[in-house]
Design an enzyme around this catalytic site. Structure first.
Site, PDB file in Angstrom:
ATOM      1  N   GLU A 542     -88.481  11.232  69.077  1.00  0.00           N
ATOM      2  CA  GLU A 542     -89.329  11.590  70.184  1.00  0.00           C
ATOM      3  C   GLU A 542     -90.957  11.150  69.702  1.00  0.00           C
ATOM      4  OE1 GLU A 542     -91.874  12.319  72.995  1.00  0.00           O
ATOM      5  OE2 GLU A 542     -92.422  13.845  71.197  1.00  0.00           O
ATOM      6  N   HIS A 543     -91.586  10.090  70.392  1.00  0.00           N
ATOM      7  CA  HIS A 543     -92.414   9.673  70.469  1.00  0.00           C
ATOM      8  C   HIS A 543     -93.904  10.004  70.601  1.00  0.00           C
ATOM      9  CE1 HIS A 543     -94.271   5.932  69.666  1.00  0.00           C
ATOM     10  NE2 HIS A 543     -94.210   5.134  70.473  1.00  0.00           N
ATOM     11  N   SER A 544     -94.164  11.400  70.971  1.00  0.00           N
ATOM     12  CA  SER A 544     -95.209  12.522  70.536  1.00  0.00           C
ATOM     13  C   SER A 544     -95.597  11.983  69.719  1.00  0.00           C
ATOM     14  CB  SER A 544     -95.424  13.846  71.956  1.00  0.00           C
ATOM     15  OG  SER A 544     -94.362  14.074  71.229  1.00  0.00           O
ATOM     16  N   ALA A 546     -95.303  10.678  66.421  1.00  0.00           N
ATOM     17  CA  ALA A 546     -95.897   9.873  65.885  1.00  0.00           C
ATOM     18  C   ALA A 546     -95.865   8.188  66.626  1.00  0.00           C
ATOM     19  CB  ALA A 546     -95.816   9.813  64.132  1.00  0.00           C
TER      20      ALA A 546
END
Length: 843
Positions: A542-544, A546
């Site tokens: 999940e990109h939020s 890092a």
């Protein structure tokens, strides 16, 4: 009579304790091996090993030819000490042994025990102290403070004590001396840290100097770095010393932006935007720039908090595809049984998690780069909200959540007393789980319970509350899943692979990692691992939480641990660990626990099916073209005198121009990790130089020499843009903050509205090699295939690429079948054609 040899190993010591051992009767030689290398922190280290030699190691007396890395064999009792061997055997007289391999050193400690809550408090407290003192160790500081205190006790009438009020109270006097001693000892620490913060960590001139002729300042900076290598930092020791990200010059950035779009938009539109920019500089821009500068004074980073909040957490679209990054494993995996491979994944990632929380990860760039986002890699859950999500960090977790045959299980990687399970023990636990799962498959709606997490965030917020939080049993299961180190899916597919003659297998593999099948990802988790029946592995992040540098670091450590530190036994030996679950029960290992989840009502069944179908439909729309270009790699590009990243970016520009017949907005993330609490910046690839190069390639009248000249000029411009981003002079994050502030203060700005109405048709990302632990030219099979992400716009492309050593370029292209103007495989053909044409110019 049996031969007697010295038998010991010593690292970083020149005066070891010698121990002798009687060798087996058939032993004919003693041997000594020597290796001079560097440890994890770059310090010179000498490793010696002395023992009896088997026939496979020594066939005759003599030494290898490399004095820094060789083995010597001798045939007398205890002849293999350093001193005796060098007196009796001529170095380099023979070369009967192949060159010794570089020693295998784990990138983080191999912990044997899961820390109790008290132990966690102890090491967290120590790390907090050390991170405020580095490069001085707390022990040395404590010794200095103790010495100062002893001096004050022995000399109660000294000058410093006389400056302070005198009292007859013993406790107050003790407190006074303690405070004075601690303060006095901290003065040199404070001075050193101020010097490092304002010179060593703030200086960026080395990026622009000629490495062959560095400036005096850069040489001094290099000396300081060499001195600091004697006191290597922990993961976050340098975080408080990093400078704050500067707010760029507004006028310069407006000019850069206008320059970047002049070949993308039409003349009339360019004139309008230019007029808006001039008005912006004269009116609202000045006020917004002042607000940004003021805000930057009161936060660790004026961009990062806004970026995470408004770009990620406020997003209401489903996470999979839209806010996730996927990856697959290696060119070729070592043969492994399913339970063995699963045990490797759990063991490595649990150790990695503990190393991060203990801050035993070696920081990238020896601490010059921000490392604060590593804390979000494991045991983190993105909790959906009505309007904004929230990241919840569960700290160090002792279990993983496993999806198998439609059921979700909790599996601990340690026993109830905290003893970490070995790889063999984890294998036996997985063997029992696989055996049991075959007898209790979940075939009803609950088999697709994970589909609920793939919904829009506001709808998942409501369903999470109704179906989980308001049900006691489901709430308990939810807490176990959300607090797990990661979510581990055992997929039933068996055709994921990389085969050059069957590229569709890798396409399917990569696409599945990005999209899932509609119900086999817990999308909220920071990390999902997926393994199919043929034991190929991949994952979704999940990109939020890092960005690429953290993901790459974790992955490269994983590959090194999996292939070098742990490696795999032959299949015959692996098979001996499997017993249909009997071994795990007999040895009293803690078995995986099946989570109990209720179907609350008929509406829950309906919602599960709706989410599953919606997610599956979205996944089927993804058009994935995976590329493993094996003709050559970055080594050939360097011989052309170009930056490898810039070269590939120019190939992408040429390919998209041929694919679309125009220049498009192109995004490439650049690192700004030299600054505290920093993330990324946008590197705008399209510019005057890149467009001139592309046009020259399409102009049959242009000579090869002119095309080469324009290519090198475009690559140089790209590198310079990247360096500007690295030192905080990027365009887009600056304008993003101004845009957020304009909304917050109710200031109208047509210029900023125009900028953020322009969509990134082409989103690209270069996955760098950040550790260099795996020699991908020597171990080609251990080359990482890479990662992918969804196209940002529905009518655009997403391209994620990396260099696999000097032998390959891996580039994975995504788009959407529903878009009439894009085709990932068509773009792939244009990209490969561009690479070949550009390389041929230098022949």
């Amino acid at each position: 009579m049996a031969l007697t040899c010295y038998d010991y190993m010593v690292t970083s010591s020149w005066n070891p304790t010698h121990a002798t051992v009687e060798c087996p009767p058939d032993t004919k030689f003693c041997y000594s091996s020597y290796l001079e290398t560097e440890d994890l922190y770059g310090n010179n280290t000498k490793i010696e090993a002395h023992s009896c030699a088997s026939a496979a190691v020594c066939q005759e007396t003599g030494c290898g030819t490399n004095p820094k890395d060789y083995i010597c064999c001798c045939a007398q009792d205890t002849c293999n000490s350093s001193l005796k061997l060098r007196m009796t055997v001529k170095e380099g007289s023979h070369d009967p042994i192949k060159k010794k391999e570089k020693p295998i050193i784990s990138p983080f400690p191999l912990y044997k025990h899961y820390p109790s809550r008290f132990e966690q408090i102890v090491y967290q407290t120590y790390n907090a102290v050390e991170n405020r003192m580095w490069p001085v160790r707390p022990l040395y500081y404590g010794m200095a403070a103790t010495a100062i205190a002893a001096y004050h006790w022995r000399n109660p009438s000294n000058y410093l004590l006389n400056l302070l009020p005198q009292t007859e109270n013993v406790m107050l006097e003790t407190l006074k001396i303690t405070v004075l001693s601690l303060g006095s000892a901290y003065i040199p620490v404070f001075v050193i840290r101020r010097f490092l913060k304002h010179f060593y960590f703030s200086y960026k001139g080395f990026l622009f100097d000629n490495p062959k002729k560095p400036s005096i300042t850069t040489r001094i900076w290099g000396i300081v770095r060499a001195v600091l290598s004697f006191c290597p930092p922990r993961l976050q020791s340098c975080e408080r010393l990093l400078p704050t990200q500067p707010v760029p010059n507004l006028q310069e950035n407006v000019a850069k932006y206008l320059e970047s779009i002049k070949h993308i938009v039409g003349k009339d539109e360019l004139d309008l935007i230019t007029e808006q920019g001039e008005k912006f500089l004269k009116e609202e821009g000045k006020k917004l720039q002042m607000y940004a500068r003021l805000y930057s004074l009161f936060t660790t980073n004026y961009v990062s908090d806004f970026w995470r909040k408004y770009v990620y957490l406020y997003g209401r679209d489903p996470l999979l595809i839209n806010s996730s990054v996927a990856h697959v494993d290696l060119f070729r995996d070592a043969p492994a049984m399913r339970a063995v491979r699963a045990a490797h994944v759990v063991a490595i990632e649990s150790l990695s998690q503990m190393a991060i929380h203990r801050q035993n990860y070696k920081p990238l760039g020896d601490g010059l780069l921000c490392a604060c986002h590593y804390d979000n890699m494991y045991a983190v859950n993105r909790v959906p909200g009505e309007t904004i999500d929230n990241l919840v960090n569960y700290g160090t977790s002792n279990h993983v959540a496993i999806l198998l045959k439609g059921n979700i299980y909790k599996m601990q990687y340690c026993d109830d007393r905290g003893k970490m399970y070995t790889l063999d023990e984890l294998t036996k636990i997985f063997d029992e789980l696989f055996t049991r799962a075959e007898l209790e498959p979940q075939n009803g709606p609950l088999a697709h319970i994970c589909a609920l997490t793939s919904d829009r965030r506001d709808q998942w917020h409501q369903n999470r509350r109704r179906f989980f939080l308001e049900n006691v049993k489901n709430k308990k299961a939810l807490e176990i899943i959300e607090s797990a180190v990661f979510f581990f899916t055992m997929d039933e597919e068996d055709d994921w692979d990389y085969e050059a003659n069957h590229p569709e297998k890798l396409d399917n593999f990569m696409r599945n990692m990005l999209t899932g099948n509609g119900s086999n990802r817990w999308a909220d988790k920071s990390l999902n691992y997926i393994m199919n029946k043929n034991t190929r592995c991949g994952g979704t992040t999940e990109h939020s939480i890092a960005d690429g540098s953290e993901f790459d670091h974790i992955m490269e450590n994983f590959v090194y641990m999996d292939t070098k530190v742990f490696s795999y036994k032959p299949l015959e030996e692996q098979q001996k660990l499997l017993s249909n679950g009997r071994f795990a029960k007999e040895e009293g290992l803690k078995l995986a626990e099946k989570l109990q989840i209720d179907l609350v009502n008929a509406e829950m069944v309906t919602e599960i099916e709706r989410c599953r179908v919606t997610a599956m439909t979205a996944g089927q729309d993804v058009d994935m073209a995976t590329t493993v270009y094996r003709e050559w790699g970055k080594g050939r590009i360097k011989k052309c005198g170009c930056s490898p990243d810039a070269f590939v970016q120019m190939a992408i520009q040429l390919a998209v121009y041929r694919d679309q017949g125009r220049f498009v907005f192109t995004y490439e993330p650049a690192s700004v990790r030299f600054y505290r609490n920093s993330r990324t910046e946008t590197l705008r690839t399209v510019g005057e130089e890149s467009c001139q190069f592309v046009k020259a390639m399409e102009d049959s009248t242009k000579e090869k020499s002119e095309r080469i000249k324009l290519l090198k000029k475009a690559c140089e411009a790209h590198v310079n843009k990247n360096k500007d981003c690295m030192i905080g002079k990027g365009i887009d994050r600056h304008f993003f903050v101004l845009y957020v502030l304009s909304k917050g203060f109710g200031i109208s700005s047509p210029f900023l509205e125009t900028i953020f109405s322009q969509k990134w048709f082409l989103s690209t990302s270069h996955v760098p090699n950040v550790t260099g632990q795996i020699d991908e030219d020597k171990d080609i099979d251990f080359s990482w295939i890479g990662a992918c992400f969804g196209a940002v716009t529905k009518d655009g492309y997403g391209i994620c690429y990396r260099f696999a050593g000097n032998h390959s370029i891996c580039a994975h292209i995504s788009s959407y079948h529903s878009a009439e103007n894009t085709d990932s495989h068509r773009f792939q053909r244009e990209f490969i054609k561009a690479l070949n044409e550009m390389a041929e110019m230098f022949e």
